[in-house]
Design an enzyme around this catalytic site. Sequence first.
Site, PDB file in Angstrom:
ATOM      1  CG  HIS A 139      -1.997  -1.059   1.113  1.00  0.00           C
ATOM      2  ND1 HIS A 139      -3.210  -0.809   0.514  1.00  0.00           N
ATOM      3  CD2 HIS A 139      -2.024  -2.351   1.486  1.00  0.00           C
ATOM      4  CE1 HIS A 139      -3.938  -1.917   0.551  1.00  0.00           C
ATOM      5  NE2 HIS A 139      -3.237  -2.874   1.124  1.00  0.00           N
ATOM      6  CB  SER A 195      -5.377  -5.308   4.597  1.00  0.00           C
ATOM      7  OG  SER A 195      -5.003  -4.206   3.796  1.00  0.00           O
ATOM      8  NE  ARG A 197      -9.024  -9.346   4.083  1.00  0.00           N
ATOM      9  CZ  ARG A 197     -10.062  -9.708   3.330  1.00  0.00           C
ATOM     10  NH1 ARG A 197     -10.990 -10.517   3.807  1.00  0.00           N
ATOM     11  NH2 ARG A 197     -10.170  -9.270   2.093  1.00  0.00           N
ATOM     12  CB  VAL A 201       3.428 -24.626  18.827  1.00  0.00           C
ATOM     13  CG1 VAL A 201       3.466 -24.274  20.313  1.00  0.00           C
ATOM     14  CG2 VAL A 201       4.721 -24.180  18.150  1.00  0.00           C
TER      15      VAL A 201
END
Lengths: 122, 477, 425
Positions: free
Chosen positions: B50, B336, B310, B173
């Site tokens: 961006h 983002s 996301r 993990v």
Amino acid sequence: MSETSHYLCIGCPLGCRLEVDTQGDEILEVRGNACKRGDTFARQEHVDPRRFVTTTVAIEGAPWPRLPVATAGSVPKHVMREVCEALHGLRLEAPVELGQVVLPDALGTGIDVVATRSMERR
Amino acid sequence: MRFDVVIVGAGIVGCAIARELTRYRLDVALIERECEVGLGTSKANSGIIHGGHRAADGTAKGATEYRGNLLWDELAHDLPFGFQRIGDLTVAFDDDDERHLSELLDQGRRRGVTGLELWDSERLRREEPNLSHDIRSALHAPTSGVVNPYEACFALAESAVRNGLTLLLEHTVVGIERGESGFTVRTDRGSLEARFVINAAGVHGDAVARLVGAEEAGLRFRKGEEYLLDKRLVGFVTRVVFPCPSPTSKGILVIPTYDGTLMVGPTATPSDADDVTTTAQGAQAVFEGARRLVPGISEEDCIAEFAGVRAVAADEDFAIHSTAVPGFVNVIGIQSPGLTAAPAIALDVVELLRSEGLSLELDDAFIPGIDAPILFAQLEPEEQARVVRGDPRFGRIACRCEIVTEGEVLHAIERGARTMDGIKFRTRAGMGRCQGGFCAWRCMRLLADTLDIDISEVTKRGGRSWIATPRLEVEHA
Amino acid sequence: MPELQPRHLQRRYDVVVVGGGPAGLAAALGAREQGAEGVLIVDRESEPGGILQQCIHHGFGLHHFKEELTGPAYAERYLGQVLEHDVDILTDAYVLDVDPSRRVGLLSSRHGRTEVDAGAVVLAMGARERTRQAIRIPGTRPAGIMTAGFAQKLVNMAGYLPGRRVAILGSGDIGLIMARRLVLEGAEVVGVFELMPHANGLTRNVVQCLHDFGIPLHLSTTVVHIHGDERIEKVTVAPVDESFTPRMDQAWDVDCDTLLVSIGLIPDNELARTLGVRLDPVTTGPVVTSSMETSRDGVFACGNTVHIHDLVDWVSQESQLAGGAAGGYATGRHRRADNVRLLPGSNVRSCIPHTITTEREHTIFLRVTKSLAPCTLRLGEVYERPLRYVVPGEMVTLKVRPRFLQGFHGGNLRVDVVAREEAAA
């Protein structure tokens, strides 16, 4: 009373829609065939359907691990799977020639299984 | 083994932190549950760096966006991955949109973002003739760029490994305990000791924090579907195109990827952490949104689609902080502009560790660069001839849609590719029109031969993603 | 098999053939028969034969060899003829480019990056399969979704199975043939799902590959969702209405570990594109004359790179013609230009070649858009022939003799396939 059975011709890619009129065991008429082969196929298919089998067999020392093979003539339709199973245990050694018999008289059908290509030694 | 720092998660953030830490005399380990780095959120990403003016002031996003943007030049200089500043346009259709553009412009200027410029419709039509004629004006940000995010992850990880990083792939993990002198990080394949642990576990960030009793970020998940278009449209649009965000959505973008092909997306729908399905509704929303910006785009041109998830923190901002558990650092909720910010985040995390007591001594042996892979198709014929003379494996084509040689595939394997996706994202083999129909067998053979495994052990991307299975009588024998 | 690889490449060949599948082999033979001296075939695989090598079933050669052969046998017989005619075959090699003077840029592990000059070039690259991406199925993207042709290579050449429980999307011939192969190899085929109301492959394959083994064929049905994280676990399928919209209320799930995609072939013409030859938007292959010459001088094309054939015998016939014309061109006997353009008319999707002459006999290949029976094939006002039926899945071939066109003096000839009653009216 005559009866009509329906088949799709596999003699060539045309795929004719065949009709077989029978009375008892007697075939009266074959219709829908574009050529002589359709007539022959319909008569055979009605009493004893047969197919060619194509599959592969293990081969060693060749560029590929499988050799394509086929029955040299048609075998009864119901033994197709058994023919393939009979070939599972086979281990060929390169070189092999096109047309070489890899399994004679498969399952007692009187039909050999032959190589459908040559494979040289790698 | 005892490490100074263990990083959990090898996405773009984990890889960037790992490489930054290898500049110092430290023992660092990076743990990743997948079989390759960058295969999670980082891969299924819009690949946009961006411009620096977009994220709001007063947030961690705003604080790292432009700093991160500026750091990509140096990374791209040191490391071989696709990166280009192609610029972006935020476009306005009405008065509200135009107000938004002037706010963005003000915010960018306050932050020192260079080159921002408002374009009227005439300028816009000259620069991007295929954009909708309903667009009134646009804000141009020349600082914006595109990157192949998976290439960046591979390159960062390779560079870090070269500088001493211990990279543990296919390690999950399962427990983290805080002891007297540090942490024990237990994985499904053994334990590690660490003074500091960095949680960069992406969509699993909260789950990893929970293991040690550290603060969670209240992560929710938002899926983004993206659609890649045919080569036919290369050059149709040359800058990333953003609509103005609505209250409900950031909107659908038109993105000329680094390789030139157009990509459209992403959607933003609430989802589970592992939901990477594409949907008919998603496709519809994406193509409607894209056509509003660029009317010449059609579903017919789609050659591939994918979706990524996301991780979104409760306050929508990045959660980069030390926690109530001393030595355990969260770097989660990186949505983002996380890709853009990643290099700045890495620097911030290093400083955070310093403030927590990690002594940082520069390592003179640090080598910033790695060898660039040979991209055969891009060489001049004389150069190609020289390469093949030196190594006949470059004389055999593996992928014919993208012209990738067997030499390139083998190099990718030597550099860490373990799966078909690993080869694809390193070399482009299988990315073209036939989607692997021709090259898949060759790549499988090369992987099996080089790694000394059976064809049936070759996977698309690890785990149970096998491609071929033995014949039945082989299995029964 | 004799040593194929030429030890030394010549600087110049009369004809360079790109691709050593059935089209390329026939083109090379045609070129030699028409007087070309040096002929080179360039093939990317380690042996010639192309896709025939993995097509181990019968169905090849009925026209050409007057007997039904398997793919590998057809390739071997044909290759034998080619080698008798002293053709150079370069395998493991790739044509990177062809410049306007027909200098061919080659890449091979044996000869490196090199160039040869060609009097004429024949494009015979074949086709590639349409993929899942071409039809955008929603859902996940796990392993186990592959084209039928890739599965065929796995099974028939490499000796692996693509999976144990297989669903097949699309009823193209390769998919049908793989259904039988997989059953014979012990895998389970849970069904074939075809969007159209009719099978796409040949009738004989529906009979021999599905009916013989009791494999269900679901017409007007398609896959609407793919499930599975690492490996595919199931698909959701649904019937479609007349406008091909899935009826989700009637959808059901099918467990499978593999989805084979058999939704057709498209000409592989990346090279044709880079050469800038004119392409037909319908076939997506090059526009060709009756000599199979493209819009670029001295560049010919044949086989599936031009249009998709049902039968390899037609590929061989068309390609022998193309190779012959290329041989003639290279040795200074360029044929006279065509004087008639064929225009696909009613119910004709495509028509190859695109132009013909009134002077020679031609074989024309048509594809129709919809099924009709009985029907009439008409060439403008000058010729018509009754046909028992036409279906989109089967190519129609027509021999056009000069005498048919005796009374014809126009430039364009429309080709129509109309219902019989219509023709009579």
